[in-house]
Design a protein around this motif. Structure first.
Motif, PDB file in Angstrom:
ATOM      1  N   ALA A 248      33.753   7.806  -7.336  1.00 53.00           N
ATOM      2  CA  ALA A 248      34.837   7.331  -6.460  1.00 53.00           C
ATOM      3  C   ALA A 248      35.183   8.383  -5.412  1.00 53.00           C
ATOM      4  O   ALA A 248      35.340   8.063  -4.222  1.00 53.00           O
ATOM      5  CB  ALA A 248      36.064   6.977  -7.295  1.00 53.00           C
TER       6      ALA A 248
ATOM      7  N   ALA B  12      34.535   8.138  -1.316  1.00 53.94           N
ATOM      8  CA  ALA B  12      35.609   8.433  -0.351  1.00 53.94           C
ATOM      9  C   ALA B  12      35.182   9.555   0.589  1.00 53.94           C
ATOM     10  O   ALA B  12      35.474   9.515   1.791  1.00 53.94           O
ATOM     11  CB  ALA B  12      36.886   8.802  -1.098  1.00 53.94           C
TER      12      ALA B  12
ATOM     13  N   PHE C  20      46.683  -0.317   4.737  1.00 59.67           N
ATOM     14  CA  PHE C  20      45.603   0.425   4.088  1.00 59.67           C
ATOM     15  C   PHE C  20      45.870   0.577   2.594  1.00 59.67           C
ATOM     16  O   PHE C  20      44.980   0.368   1.766  1.00 59.67           O
ATOM     17  CB  PHE C  20      45.449   1.799   4.754  1.00 59.67           C
ATOM     18  N   VAL C  21      47.093   0.922   2.220  1.00 52.32           N
ATOM     19  CA  VAL C  21      47.446   1.090   0.805  1.00 52.32           C
ATOM     20  C   VAL C  21      47.323  -0.234   0.055  1.00 52.32           C
ATOM     21  O   VAL C  21      46.794  -0.291  -1.059  1.00 52.32           O
ATOM     22  CB  VAL C  21      48.866   1.691   0.672  1.00 52.32           C
TER      23      VAL C  21
ATOM     24  N   PHE D  14      45.408  -2.797   0.901  1.00 54.65           N
ATOM     25  CA  PHE D  14      43.985  -3.117   0.850  1.00 54.65           C
ATOM     26  C   PHE D  14      43.290  -2.349  -0.271  1.00 54.65           C
ATOM     27  O   PHE D  14      42.532  -2.921  -1.063  1.00 54.65           O
ATOM     28  CB  PHE D  14      43.338  -2.815   2.204  1.00 54.65           C
ATOM     29  N   CYS D  15      43.552  -1.042  -0.357  1.00 56.35           N
ATOM     30  CA  CYS D  15      42.950  -0.222  -1.423  1.00 56.35           C
ATOM     31  C   CYS D  15      43.426  -0.688  -2.799  1.00 56.35           C
ATOM     32  O   CYS D  15      42.642  -0.737  -3.751  1.00 56.35           O
ATOM     33  CB  CYS D  15      43.281   1.249  -1.219  1.00 56.35           C
TER      34      CYS D  15
ATOM     35  N   ILE E 130      41.545  -3.843  -3.772  1.00 64.09           N
ATOM     36  CA  ILE E 130      40.178  -3.532  -4.209  1.00 64.09           C
ATOM     37  C   ILE E 130      40.195  -2.976  -5.630  1.00 64.09           C
ATOM     38  O   ILE E 130      39.395  -3.380  -6.485  1.00 64.09           O
ATOM     39  CB  ILE E 130      39.500  -2.548  -3.238  1.00 64.09           C
ATOM     40  N   GLU E 131      41.098  -2.043  -5.900  1.00 63.57           N
ATOM     41  CA  GLU E 131      41.170  -1.451  -7.243  1.00 63.57           C
ATOM     42  C   GLU E 131      41.562  -2.483  -8.296  1.00 63.57           C
ATOM     43  O   GLU E 131      41.033  -2.475  -9.410  1.00 63.57           O
ATOM     44  CB  GLU E 131      42.144  -0.269  -7.254  1.00 63.57           C
TER      45      GLU E 131
ATOM     46  N   LYS F 271      38.558  -4.600  -8.933  1.00 67.02           N
ATOM     47  CA  LYS F 271      37.578  -3.839  -9.707  1.00 67.02           C
ATOM     48  C   LYS F 271      37.994  -3.769 -11.175  1.00 67.02           C
ATOM     49  O   LYS F 271      37.153  -3.911 -12.071  1.00 67.02           O
ATOM     50  CB  LYS F 271      37.440  -2.436  -9.133  1.00 67.02           C
TER      51      LYS F 271
END
Length: 197
Positions: A71, A75, A117-118, A120-121, A124-125, A128
């Motif tokens: 990870a 990044a 952005f936060v 979106f991340c 994704i997490e 996952k």
């Protein structure tokens, strides 16, 4: 001057401590040693052994540490490209960022963009995590979480090669990003990066 005295005393005191025989040194746990032997990443760069000089595998799950390494490496790969892109190709037209300096650019990004952005991340997490639990996705644990173009090989040997490539690129990117960061604050400290901020 006081620091020099303390350092001198510490060095002198070290001379009075008996060395620990090799047989008394703590060995990695048997389970972690077995897990390390079978991991991807044991290649010529590391002397054909898993890279664990601090023996962290004694205290943490090896697979969790590998997931964290990947990870951070992913990044770093994105960060390395993001650091150099504006300096090589220029800025996006009409954006709020008006500098190619990556550290100054962080402060010029609007708060709404950081919030997006936060979120979106986080999405994704969360996706996952649900994929790891088997709640979403193909249900095939051998398949990667994100492979929209189907580049992940089907055979075991190809999968090992792909995983080793990703790991090596991730490690290289982490070192490269650290070099860019150091060169930004200490210009000329990293050979070959003189033209980049």
């Amino acid at each position: 001057m006081p620091f020099a005295r303390v350092a001198l005393l510490a060095t002198a005191a070290r001379a009075l401590v008996a060395p620990v025989p090799a047989a008394q040194k703590a060995a990695p746990l048997a389970s972690s040693a077995a897990e390390l032997d079978g991991m991807i990443g044991t290649s010529i760069e590391c002397g054909d052994v898993a890279w664990d000089p601090l023996e962290l595998s004694q205290w943490r799950d090896v697979n969790e540490m590998r997931a964290c390494e990947l990870a951070n490496g992913r990044a770093a790969m994105l960060g390395w490209v993001g650091w150099l892109w504006p300096q090589v190709f220029g800025l996006w037209q009409g954006g709020s960022v008006k500098t190619t300096d990556p550290i100054d650019a962080i402060m010029q990004v609007p708060t709404a963009a950081w919030c997006q952005f936060v979120v979106f991340c986080g999405a994704i997490e969360a996706n996952k995590l649900n994929w790891e639990k088997g709640l979403v996705g193909s249900g095939v644990p051998e398949k990667p979480f994100f492979d929209p173009f189907g580049l992940y090989p089907e055979d075991a040997e190809g999968q090992k090669r792909m995983q080793l490539r990703e790991l090596k690129n991730a490690r290289t990117a982490m070192i490269g990003f650290a070099g860019l960061f150091v060169n930004h604050f200490m210009s000329g400290a990293v050979p070959g990066l003189g033209g980049f901020k």
